[in-house]
Design a protein around this motif. Structure first.
Motif, PDB file in Angstrom:
ATOM      1  N   THR A   8      38.397  35.978  48.876  1.00 18.91           N
ATOM      2  CA  THR A   8      36.963  36.138  48.661  1.00 18.91           C
ATOM      3  C   THR A   8      36.387  36.871  49.864  1.00 18.91           C
ATOM      4  OG1 THR A   8      36.939  33.992  47.540  1.00 18.91           O
ATOM      5  CG2 THR A   8      34.804  34.928  48.170  1.00 18.91           C
ATOM      6  N   THR A   9      35.657  37.946  49.621  1.00 18.34           N
ATOM      7  CA  THR A   9      35.022  38.700  50.698  1.00 18.34           C
ATOM      8  C   THR A   9      33.517  38.524  50.595  1.00 18.34           C
ATOM      9  OG1 THR A   9      36.834  40.282  50.684  1.00 18.34           O
ATOM     10  CG2 THR A   9      34.805  40.977  51.764  1.00 18.34           C
ATOM     11  N   LEU A  10      32.929  38.051  51.691  1.00 23.06           N
ATOM     12  CA  LEU A  10      31.497  37.757  51.729  1.00 23.06           C
ATOM     13  C   LEU A  10      30.786  38.663  52.722  1.00 23.06           C
ATOM     14  CD1 LEU A  10      31.882  33.903  52.262  1.00 23.06           C
ATOM     15  CD2 LEU A  10      31.554  35.051  50.085  1.00 23.06           C
ATOM     16  N   PRO A  11      29.606  39.157  52.381  1.00 25.88           N
ATOM     17  CA  PRO A  11      28.834  39.931  53.364  1.00 25.88           C
ATOM     18  C   PRO A  11      28.300  38.999  54.452  1.00 25.88           C
ATOM     19  CG  PRO A  11      27.584  39.660  51.324  1.00 25.88           C
ATOM     20  CD  PRO A  11      28.942  39.073  51.095  1.00 25.88           C
ATOM     21  N   ALA A  19      23.992  37.956  47.383  1.00 28.54           N
ATOM     22  CA  ALA A  19      25.375  38.373  47.111  1.00 28.54           C
ATOM     23  C   ALA A  19      26.360  37.373  47.710  1.00 28.54           C
ATOM     24  CB  ALA A  19      25.630  39.773  47.671  1.00 28.54           C
ATOM     25  N   ARG A  20      26.062  36.893  48.913  1.00 34.61           N
ATOM     26  CA  ARG A  20      26.932  35.916  49.567  1.00 34.61           C
ATOM     27  C   ARG A  20      26.970  34.616  48.760  1.00 34.61           C
ATOM     28  NH1 ARG A  20      25.190  36.171  54.700  1.00 34.61           N
ATOM     29  NH2 ARG A  20      23.609  34.568  54.387  1.00 34.61           N
ATOM     30  N   ALA A  21      25.822  34.147  48.321  1.00 39.60           N
ATOM     31  CA  ALA A  21      25.751  32.909  47.537  1.00 39.60           C
ATOM     32  C   ALA A  21      26.528  33.056  46.226  1.00 39.60           C
ATOM     33  CB  ALA A  21      24.296  32.547  47.257  1.00 39.60           C
ATOM     34  N   ARG A  22      26.437  34.213  45.594  1.00 40.69           N
ATOM     35  CA  ARG A  22      27.160  34.476  44.347  1.00 40.69           C
ATOM     36  C   ARG A  22      28.676  34.439  44.587  1.00 40.69           C
ATOM     37  NH1 ARG A  22      24.598  38.679  43.213  1.00 40.69           N
ATOM     38  NH2 ARG A  22      26.022  40.191  44.120  1.00 40.69           N
ATOM     39  N   LYS A  23      29.123  35.052  45.677  1.00 38.37           N
ATOM     40  CA  LYS A  23      30.557  35.068  45.997  1.00 38.37           C
ATOM     41  C   LYS A  23      31.072  33.664  46.319  1.00 38.37           C
ATOM     42  CE  LYS A  23      31.832  39.406  45.812  1.00 38.37           C
ATOM     43  NZ  LYS A  23      32.981  39.857  45.055  1.00 38.37           N
ATOM     44  N   VAL A  24      30.281  32.873  47.011  1.00 40.41           N
ATOM     45  CA  VAL A  24      30.668  31.490  47.316  1.00 40.41           C
ATOM     46  C   VAL A  24      30.805  30.692  46.018  1.00 40.41           C
ATOM     47  CG1 VAL A  24      29.890  29.321  48.374  1.00 40.41           C
ATOM     48  CG2 VAL A  24      29.761  31.459  49.669  1.00 40.41           C
ATOM     49  N   ALA A  25      29.863  30.872  45.102  1.00 39.12           N
ATOM     50  CA  ALA A  25      29.921  30.175  43.812  1.00 39.12           C
ATOM     51  C   ALA A  25      31.151  30.615  43.011  1.00 39.12           C
ATOM     52  CB  ALA A  25      28.644  30.445  43.006  1.00 39.12           C
ATOM     53  N   GLU A  26      31.467  31.914  43.040  1.00 41.42           N
ATOM     54  CA  GLU A  26      32.657  32.413  42.340  1.00 41.42           C
ATOM     55  C   GLU A  26      33.928  31.805  42.937  1.00 41.42           C
ATOM     56  OE1 GLU A  26      32.520  36.670  42.605  1.00 41.42           O
ATOM     57  OE2 GLU A  26      30.753  36.808  41.312  1.00 41.42           O
ATOM     58  N   ARG A  27      33.978  31.695  44.268  1.00 39.75           N
ATOM     59  CA  ARG A  27      35.144  31.095  44.927  1.00 39.75           C
ATOM     60  C   ARG A  27      35.328  29.654  44.475  1.00 39.75           C
ATOM     61  NH1 ARG A  27      35.434  28.148  50.013  1.00 39.75           N
ATOM     62  NH2 ARG A  27      37.633  27.963  50.573  1.00 39.75           N
ATOM     63  N   LEU A  28      34.233  28.903  44.455  1.00 39.75           N
ATOM     64  CA  LEU A  28      34.327  27.502  44.020  1.00 39.75           C
ATOM     65  C   LEU A  28      34.789  27.400  42.572  1.00 39.75           C
ATOM     66  CD1 LEU A  28      31.153  26.019  45.729  1.00 39.75           C
ATOM     67  CD2 LEU A  28      33.545  25.703  46.400  1.00 39.75           C
ATOM     68  N   ASP A  29      34.292  28.283  41.714  1.00 43.50           N
ATOM     69  CA  ASP A  29      34.734  28.303  40.316  1.00 43.50           C
ATOM     70  C   ASP A  29      36.232  28.599  40.226  1.00 43.50           C
ATOM     71  OD1 ASP A  29      32.192  27.725  39.380  1.00 43.50           O
ATOM     72  OD2 ASP A  29      31.728  29.817  38.861  1.00 43.50           O
TER      73      ASP A  29
END
Length: 65
Positions: A8-11, A19-29
């Motif tokens: 997972t790459t986060l800004p 965008a960061r919050a979306r990526k964190v949620a995708e990682r958890l999923d």
């Protein structure tokens, strides 16, 4: 034993909070989905760059005997 990795790459910028919050949620999923298939989170590595942070998760799964 089976292995799987998730990357997972986060800004880093606070201006990209959404965008960061979306990526964190995708990682958890992704972690939950792997868990439903018997994988266990074994290790997490964080690589910090200038504009991004990359999280690499290693998951393992015991194979039936």
């Amino acid at each position: 034993m089976e292995f799987s990795t998730l990357q997972t790459t986060l800004p880093v910028s606070d201006l990209e909070h959404a965008a960061r919050a979306r990526k964190v949620a995708e990682r958890l999923d992704d972690l939950r989905a792997h868990g439903r298939h018997g994988y266990t989170l074994t290790n997490t590595l964080t690589v910090t760059g200038t504009n991004y942070v990359t999280i690499i998760d290693t998951l393992t799964k015991d194979q039936p005997k």
